[in-house]
Design a protein around this motif. Structure first.
Motif, PDB file in Angstrom:
ATOM      1  N   MET A   1     132.736  31.949  25.286  1.00 35.95           N
ATOM      2  CA  MET A   1     132.493  33.085  25.667  1.00 35.95           C
ATOM      3  C   MET A   1     133.991  33.949  26.076  1.00 35.95           C
ATOM      4  O   MET A   1     134.320  34.846  25.403  1.00 35.95           O
ATOM      5  N   ALA A   2     134.722  33.068  26.560  1.00 40.94           N
ATOM      6  CA  ALA A   2     136.180  33.782  27.001  1.00 40.94           C
ATOM      7  C   ALA A   2     136.981  33.999  25.622  1.00 40.94           C
ATOM      8  O   ALA A   2     137.734  34.984  25.582  1.00 40.94           O
ATOM      9  N   LEU A   3     136.783  33.040  24.719  1.00 39.23           N
ATOM     10  CA  LEU A   3     137.827  33.123  23.518  1.00 39.23           C
ATOM     11  C   LEU A   3     137.127  34.251  22.720  1.00 39.23           C
ATOM     12  O   LEU A   3     137.877  34.752  21.925  1.00 39.23           O
ATOM     13  N   SER A   4     136.001  34.730  22.877  1.00 34.91           N
ATOM     14  CA  SER A   4     135.352  36.144  22.231  1.00 34.91           C
ATOM     15  C   SER A   4     135.882  37.259  22.816  1.00 34.91           C
ATOM     16  O   SER A   4     135.128  38.284  22.364  1.00 34.91           O
ATOM     17  N   GLY A   5     136.333  36.987  24.003  1.00 29.97           N
ATOM     18  CA  GLY A   5     136.720  38.383  24.765  1.00 29.97           C
ATOM     19  C   GLY A   5     135.659  38.876  25.928  1.00 29.97           C
ATOM     20  O   GLY A   5     135.954  39.845  26.188  1.00 29.97           O
ATOM     21  N   LYS A   6     134.859  37.864  26.112  1.00 26.47           N
ATOM     22  CA  LYS A   6     133.934  38.400  27.228  1.00 26.47           C
ATOM     23  C   LYS A   6     134.174  37.559  28.571  1.00 26.47           C
ATOM     24  O   LYS A   6     134.449  36.327  28.539  1.00 26.47           O
ATOM     25  N   THR A   7     133.768  38.015  29.739  1.00 25.15           N
ATOM     26  CA  THR A   7     134.104  37.600  30.773  1.00 25.15           C
ATOM     27  C   THR A   7     132.784  37.266  31.679  1.00 25.15           C
ATOM     28  O   THR A   7     132.753  36.278  32.703  1.00 25.15           O
TER      29      THR A   7
ATOM     30  N   MET B   1     140.203  40.785  21.143  1.00 19.34           N
ATOM     31  CA  MET B   1     141.551  40.159  21.592  1.00 19.34           C
ATOM     32  C   MET B   1     142.034  41.105  22.674  1.00 19.34           C
ATOM     33  O   MET B   1     141.535  42.342  23.080  1.00 19.34           O
ATOM     34  N   LEU B   2     143.050  40.423  23.615  1.00 22.85           N
ATOM     35  CA  LEU B   2     143.629  41.293  24.544  1.00 22.85           C
ATOM     36  C   LEU B   2     142.698  41.622  25.746  1.00 22.85           C
ATOM     37  O   LEU B   2     142.800  43.065  26.032  1.00 22.85           O
ATOM     38  N   ARG B   3     141.670  40.786  25.895  1.00 15.96           N
ATOM     39  CA  ARG B   3     141.004  40.997  27.210  1.00 15.96           C
ATOM     40  C   ARG B   3     141.004  40.096  28.224  1.00 15.96           C
ATOM     41  O   ARG B   3     140.999  39.110  28.075  1.00 15.96           O
TER      42      ARG B   3
ATOM     43  N   LYS C   1     138.886  35.207  34.755  1.00 10.47           N
ATOM     44  CA  LYS C   1     137.866  35.024  35.786  1.00 10.47           C
ATOM     45  C   LYS C   1     136.579  35.064  34.836  1.00 10.47           C
ATOM     46  O   LYS C   1     136.198  36.231  34.295  1.00 10.47           O
ATOM     47  N   ARG C   2     135.489  34.278  34.914  1.00  7.43           N
ATOM     48  CA  ARG C   2     134.399  34.294  34.186  1.00  7.43           C
ATOM     49  C   ARG C   2     133.183  33.714  35.026  1.00  7.43           C
ATOM     50  O   ARG C   2     133.285  33.522  36.023  1.00  7.43           O
TER      51      ARG C   2
END
Length: 383
Positions: free
Chosen positions: A364-370, A69-71, A75-76
């Protein structure tokens, strides 16, 4: 706005309309309803009791994503590097043969759709349309050529040379099909489309193959099919034979069908450029290990020396995230895009790929990764 969000809002604002079902299960069901019994089962069914096909899906369920969270994921970046080229997404169209049984344009439509999406298309030896025609359809899109190594090695050499000349950028040698497996549905339906002249377009236009025939294929298709049935597979191949293909081309060579870590070591020892962890979508060995189960150990053995890709069982964005987190550089998708082809031609293929990539982006975004390079095993927990 990143890719997944763009797709969502175009759909929500009714700027784009579904030409195929969004969920995989409904996509398959719609294809089942449209296609005749024999061609549907040729695509959908697997070897024996289909334990391997089931294991491919069950294997993904053993790994769970632990979102952070809170990442800032505003932009991905979904891009990956393979053999000196930047791919916009870590997704390729798997080599699927005899696509004409689900749509008249077959590989032509699929290659065209893949190119429009920036997704590399891997053209099968078992295509109904020749590799040159598929290359023309893909235009400037990235394309690789998959080789079924004929028992007539000069035919295999000819096809590899033709592929390089036609603009393909890598050779994928499928290792797990020296012969066709026991596929119960195909036996029940007495259905092998190659015997009807489908899926042998690369042979019918190959100068070496044609030189072996008493008459040209256009004068005696039965004779051509008969000779094809004699030379298609090659159960006599060994690791030492790989050097023969290496001598025919300057292109990178990937081995498809690797499941054992010792075979991954041998691939390295024999100078191969890449590995595709695959069990042929469960179509060859019933009761085999799932690809997601085989992947981590193979990646450990390879240790980044060459890229490791994976196919068999990919259905949604979360599957891709899990595969990449376990070490795959990219994934190959097969049956989903074939069902899209069956339902709506190149528009169906394009929408299946679009949906899969959008799902990947959002997961990917909802997992906290960009970015793809941030995905690693720390994102997952095995249950």
């Amino acid at each position: 706005m990143s890719y997944g969000n763009q797709v969502q809002f175009k759909v929500y604002k009714e700027q784009e309309h579904a030409v195929v079902p969004v969920s995989y299960e409904e996509l398959e069901a719609a294809a089942r309803k449209k296609l005749e019994n024999a061609p549907y089962h040729y695509v959908a069914a697997s070897a024996g009791g289909e334990e391997t096909a089931k294991a491919n899906r069950d294997g993904f369920y053993q790994w769970k994503i632990i979102p952070r969270m809170l990442r800032d994921t505003t932009k991905r970046d979904l891009s990956v590097e393979l053999f000196g080229q930047t791919l916009p997404y870590p997704v390729l169209c798997a080599p699927v043969g005899v696509q004409s049984i689900v749509h008249p344009e077959g590989e032509i439509a699929s290659a065209r759709a893949a190119a429009s999406m920036g997704v590399p298309f891997i053209s099968s030896t078992a295509s109904t349309h020749s590799l040159e025609k598929v290359a023309a359809a893909a235009e400037d899109g990235l394309k690789w050529y998959q080789l079924y190594w004929s028992s007539d090695r000069e035919i295999a050499a000819s096809m590899v040379q033709r592929a390089e000349k036609a603009g393909y950028k890598a050779i994928v040698i499928t290792l797990d099909t020296p012969m066709m497996a026991w596929r119960e549905k195909d036996i029940e339906n007495a259905y092998l489309p190659f015997l009807m002249g489908q899926g042998i377009g690369n042979y019918l236009e190959d100068p070496v193959f044609c030189s072996r025939l008493a008459k040209p294929p256009q004068e005696d298709l039965v004779g051509a099919v008969t000779y094809w049935s004699r030379v298609f597979g090659n159960p006599g191949l060994t690791w030492e034979d790989l050097q023969f293909i290496r001598m025919q081309t300057s292109l990178p060579i990937l081995l498809k069908g690797i499941l054992h870590p010792d075979d991954a070591k041998l691939a390295l020892e024999h100078g191969m450029d890449g590995i595709i962890v695959s069990n042929h979508g469960g179509r060859q060995v019933d009761g085999a290990i799932s690809t997601i189960e085989a992947l981590p150990e193979i990646c450990e053995v390879v240790n980044g020396e060459i890229p490791v890709l994976m196919d068999s069982g990919i259905r949604r964005g979360a599957d891709i995230v899990k595969a990449l987190a376990l070490g795959a550089k990219a994934i190959l998708v097969g049956r989903p895009y074939i069902y899209g082809l069956a339902l709506a031609g190149d528009a169906g293929v394009k929408q299946v790929l679009r949906n899969l990539i959008a799902d990947l982006d959002l997961t990917m975004a909802l997992s906290g990764k960009t970015s793809i390079k941030e995905l690693d095993r720390s994102l997952l927990k095995r249950m």
